[in-house]
Write an enzyme that holds these catalytic residues in place. Structure first.
Site, PDB file in Angstrom:
ATOM      1  N   GLY A 212       0.840  -1.215   0.000  1.00 16.64           N
ATOM      2  CA  GLY A 212       0.000   0.000   0.000  1.00 16.64           C
ATOM      3  C   GLY A 212       0.857   1.240   0.000  1.00 16.64           C
ATOM      4  O   GLY A 212       2.051   1.183  -0.305  1.00 16.64           O
ATOM      5  N   ASN A 213       0.277   2.373   0.308  1.00 17.28           N
ATOM      6  CA  ASN A 213       1.052   3.611   0.433  1.00 17.28           C
ATOM      7  C   ASN A 213       0.440   4.477   1.525  1.00 17.28           C
ATOM      8  O   ASN A 213      -0.585   4.144   2.104  1.00 17.28           O
ATOM      9  CB  ASN A 213       1.138   4.339  -0.918  1.00 17.28           C
ATOM     10  CG  ASN A 213      -0.223   4.772  -1.421  1.00 17.28           C
ATOM     11  OD1 ASN A 213      -0.894   5.580  -0.805  1.00 17.28           O
ATOM     12  ND2 ASN A 213      -0.645   4.201  -2.563  1.00 17.28           N
ATOM     13  N   HIS A 214       1.094   5.615   1.797  1.00 14.15           N
ATOM     14  CA  HIS A 214       0.713   6.428   2.961  1.00 14.15           C
ATOM     15  C   HIS A 214      -0.396   7.448   2.695  1.00 14.15           C
ATOM     16  O   HIS A 214      -0.648   8.301   3.533  1.00 14.15           O
ATOM     17  CB  HIS A 214       1.934   7.187   3.494  1.00 14.15           C
ATOM     18  CG  HIS A 214       2.933   6.289   4.154  1.00 14.15           C
ATOM     19  ND1 HIS A 214       2.627   5.561   5.271  1.00 14.15           N
ATOM     20  CD2 HIS A 214       4.215   5.986   3.826  1.00 14.15           C
ATOM     21  CE1 HIS A 214       3.695   4.853   5.627  1.00 14.15           C
ATOM     22  NE2 HIS A 214       4.667   5.094   4.762  1.00 14.15           N
ATOM     23  N   ALA A 280      -4.134   7.861  -4.769  1.00 15.87           N
ATOM     24  CA  ALA A 280      -2.753   7.408  -4.953  1.00 15.87           C
ATOM     25  C   ALA A 280      -2.827   5.916  -5.301  1.00 15.87           C
ATOM     26  O   ALA A 280      -2.712   5.043  -4.433  1.00 15.87           O
ATOM     27  CB  ALA A 280      -1.966   7.635  -3.678  1.00 15.87           C
TER      28      ALA A 280
END
Ligand code: CTP
Length: 403
Positions: A212-214, A280
């Site tokens: 995943g990402n932030h 994102a």
């Protein structure tokens, strides 16, 4: 949620028997989430007390140019009151006050405030049958309407005189509904469908792990709120996030992976007027997703990744009427890269975030953006809250679709 939430409403009360209903009106405005201040003509205090109205509105009530309770005689500033108001609602509005308003007479604080106010003014007439029908009253109505004031028509029914007919002030609920509808009808994105993506995507590796990402999703949620507040019907497709939104105009569509987001976006894209893709999205995902939890074995572990579908690009390829907005998060050659994405993805507008700017990007509540339009206009903004950036973005979109 009412469109009146957080609005500053100035309620003007004049000397008619319907003034007793003004107390209910204040309560309904407060219940809708508005801030209320009351300004009264001196004679209206015979019908309803300032104490009732100040208690309900939780604000001081103004009925004269000077504060009579104060030995130092403080001047009540009608100009400030007028500027404070987002809306000025005069209910009940008597024939006398309406005639004065129509002719610029200014012999009490309510009338002085009316002349100073720059906000929309609504008036709800209340008077006896024959007064309502009188040619001079009709002249006041048409004059005031020609000035841009809005009339909330009186109802028909039994009047205080015992006569039955037109002249009864609209009920407080009717007044609120009238104002809410009037505001909603004027919103610039009324009747428009806006599709928004927000948050990260999670790409599964096995039943318990993901890549995943932030991204917090905050920017996309603020854009959804700003669009809905402009009257749009919003579909918000969001990856996993802690953000929440409760707005009648926002339909939340939670998804997990880039593939889910792609499918959900294409369920709505062709039917949208505006699409703002701020999510994102993972550019790659594990090529194989294990059915069982992957056990640790060797000292290194390699994951083979494959490209996800570029949702924004796929929308650009099929768009017809849609106004398409993308985001670009860049660390170097920012303008050049963003312009490249604008062209290759067939966008109308791209929002450039530079990670070189302090306070911009993931996990913070501020953002510093530059808008680049398909006409090659470059609009740089200061560091602002994400809510302000969302509002700037919507203004930029309105400017481009109106042009
Ligand atoms: N985007 C998308 N689908 C993807 C990847 C990105 O819709 N699979 C969208 C994002 O929502 C954003 C825009 O594309 O609006 C730009 O994303 P960004 O990651 O900055 O650019 P990429 O095109 O993915 O290129 P790169 O990562 O190489 O900079």
């Amino acid at each position: 949620m009412s469109i009146l939430k957080d609005k500053n409403i100035l309620l003007g009360i004049t000397a008619g028997i319907a003034a007793y209903k003004s107390a209910s009106l204040v309560r309904l405005f407060i219940k809708a989430g508005a801030n209320v201040k009351v300004v009264m003509t001196p004679a209206s205090k015979d019908f309803v007390t300032p104490l009732t109205l100040s208690t309900l509105s939780k604000n001081e009530v103004f009925s004269s140019f000077v504060d009579e309770t104060d030995d130092n005689q403080v001047w009540n500033n009608h100009v400030e009151l007028g500027l404070w108001a987002d809306l000025f609602v005069i209910a009940p509005a008597t024939a006398n006050t309406l005639a004065k308003m129509a002719n610029g007479v200014c012999d009490n604080i309510l009338l002085a405030t009316y002349l100073s106010a720059k906000c929309p003014v609504y008036f709800a007439p209340a008077m006896d049958l024959d007064m309502y029908k009188h040619q001079s009253t009709k002249t006041s109505f048409s004059k005031l309407i020609s000035f841009g004031n809005k009339m909330i028509p009186a109802g028909t029914g039994e009047l205080a005189s015992g006569l039955v007919g037109e002249g009864r002030m609209a009920e407080p609920e009717t007044i609120i509904n009238f104002i809410e509808k009037d505001i909603l009808d004027q919103l610039p994105l009324r009747g428009k469908k806006v599709l928004i993506t927000a948050g990260p995507t999670y790409e599964s590796l096995d039943p318990v792990r993901f890549i995943g990402n932030h991204s917090s999703g905050k920017m996309g949620f603020e854009i959804a709120k700003a669009s809905a507040n402009l009257g749009a019907q919003v579909i918000l497709v969001t990856g996993p996030t802690h953000q929440s939104i409760t707005h009648d105009n926002v339909d939340l569509k939670p998804v997990i992976s880039a593939e889910d987001m792609y499918n959900e976006v294409h369920n709505y894209f062709l039917d949208s007027d505006i699409a703002i893709l701020s999510a994102a999205v993972a550019d790659y995902r594990p090529k194989n997703v294990a059915d069982q939890k992957i056990k640790k074995k060797d000292s290194t572990f390699t994951i083979e990744l494959e490209k996800t579908k570029d949702i924004l690009k796929s929308c650009g390829e099929i768009k017809d009427k849609q106004f398409l907005v993308g985001f670009a998060l860049e660390t170097n050659n920012e303008l050049e890269n963003a312009k490249g994405k604008l062209q290759s993805k067939n966008l109308d507008l791209i929002v450039l975030n530079s990670l070189q700017d302090k306070g911009a990007g993931f996990g913070v509540s501020t953002n510093k953006v530059t808008f680049i339009t398909s006409g090659n206009d470059i609009v740089e903004h200061e560091l602002k809250s994400k809510a302000e950036v969302a509002s700037d973005l919507m203004q930029q979109i309105l400017k481009q679709i109106d042009a």
